[in-house]
Design a protein around this motif. Structure first.
Motif, short mmCIF file in Angstrom:
data_model
loop_
_atom_site.label_atom_id
_atom_site.label_comp_id
_atom_site.label_asym_id
_atom_site.label_seq_id
_atom_site.Cartn_x
_atom_site.Cartn_y
_atom_site.Cartn_z
N GLN A 124 41.06 -63.51 -52.86
CA GLN A 124 42.51 -63.36 -52.86
C GLN A 124 43.21 -64.68 -53.25
O GLN A 124 44.33 -64.65 -53.74
CB GLN A 124 43.00 -62.93 -51.47
N LEU A 125 42.56 -65.80 -52.98
CA LEU A 125 43.15 -67.10 -53.27
C LEU A 125 42.56 -67.65 -54.56
O LEU A 125 41.49 -67.25 -55.00
CB LEU A 125 42.85 -68.06 -52.11
N SER A 126 43.25 -68.61 -55.15
CA SER A 126 42.73 -69.28 -56.33
C SER A 126 41.49 -70.10 -55.92
O SER A 126 41.33 -70.43 -54.75
CB SER A 126 43.79 -70.20 -56.93
N PRO A 127 40.63 -70.43 -56.87
CA PRO A 127 39.43 -71.19 -56.51
C PRO A 127 39.74 -72.53 -55.83
O PRO A 127 39.06 -72.92 -54.87
CB PRO A 127 38.73 -71.42 -57.86
N GLY A 128 40.78 -73.22 -56.29
CA GLY A 128 41.16 -74.48 -55.67
C GLY A 128 41.65 -74.29 -54.24
O GLY A 128 41.32 -75.07 -53.34
#
Length: 107
Positions: free
Chosen positions: A40-44
């Motif tokens: 759900q979140l960006s990789p960073g």
């Protein structure tokens, strides 16, 4: 090492203390697991979440399971912990450096 018998040490080893630490550890493990599995979140942001909650979990383990507090009355325990952490970081860091240098020389 001296043992203090003040109000802060009354929780030392109680079932409630261990249960609080266990529940916090499960929560601090479940959140990064969710972040990685659901994407759900960006990789960073996922990496920041995992690393940040890992650091928080280290503090939870130190407080609830190792009963290490950083109050002025337990300065000797704090210094011993910091020295041990420094030695471990140096051993691991220098080992990685040696391995990478040896690998570079072999290429």
């Amino acid at each position: 090492m001296s043992h203090n018998h003040d109000g802060a040490a009354q929780d030392h080893g109680s079932v409630t203390s261990y249960l609080q630490g266990f529940v916090l550890s499960v929560i601090l493990t479940a959140i990064p697991f969710w972040a990685v599995m659901t994407e759900q979140l960006s990789p960073g942001m996922t990496l920041a979440t995992v690393v940040g909650l890992a650091i928080v979990q280290i503090v939870v383990h130190l407080k609830y399971f190792l009963h290490l507090n950083f109050s002025p009355s337990s300065r000797e325990n704090t210094v011993a912990f910091m020295f041990s952490a420094l030695i471990i970081v140096m051993v691991v860091g220098l080992s990685v450096w040696i391995i990478l240098s040896a690998n570079e020389m072999m290429m």
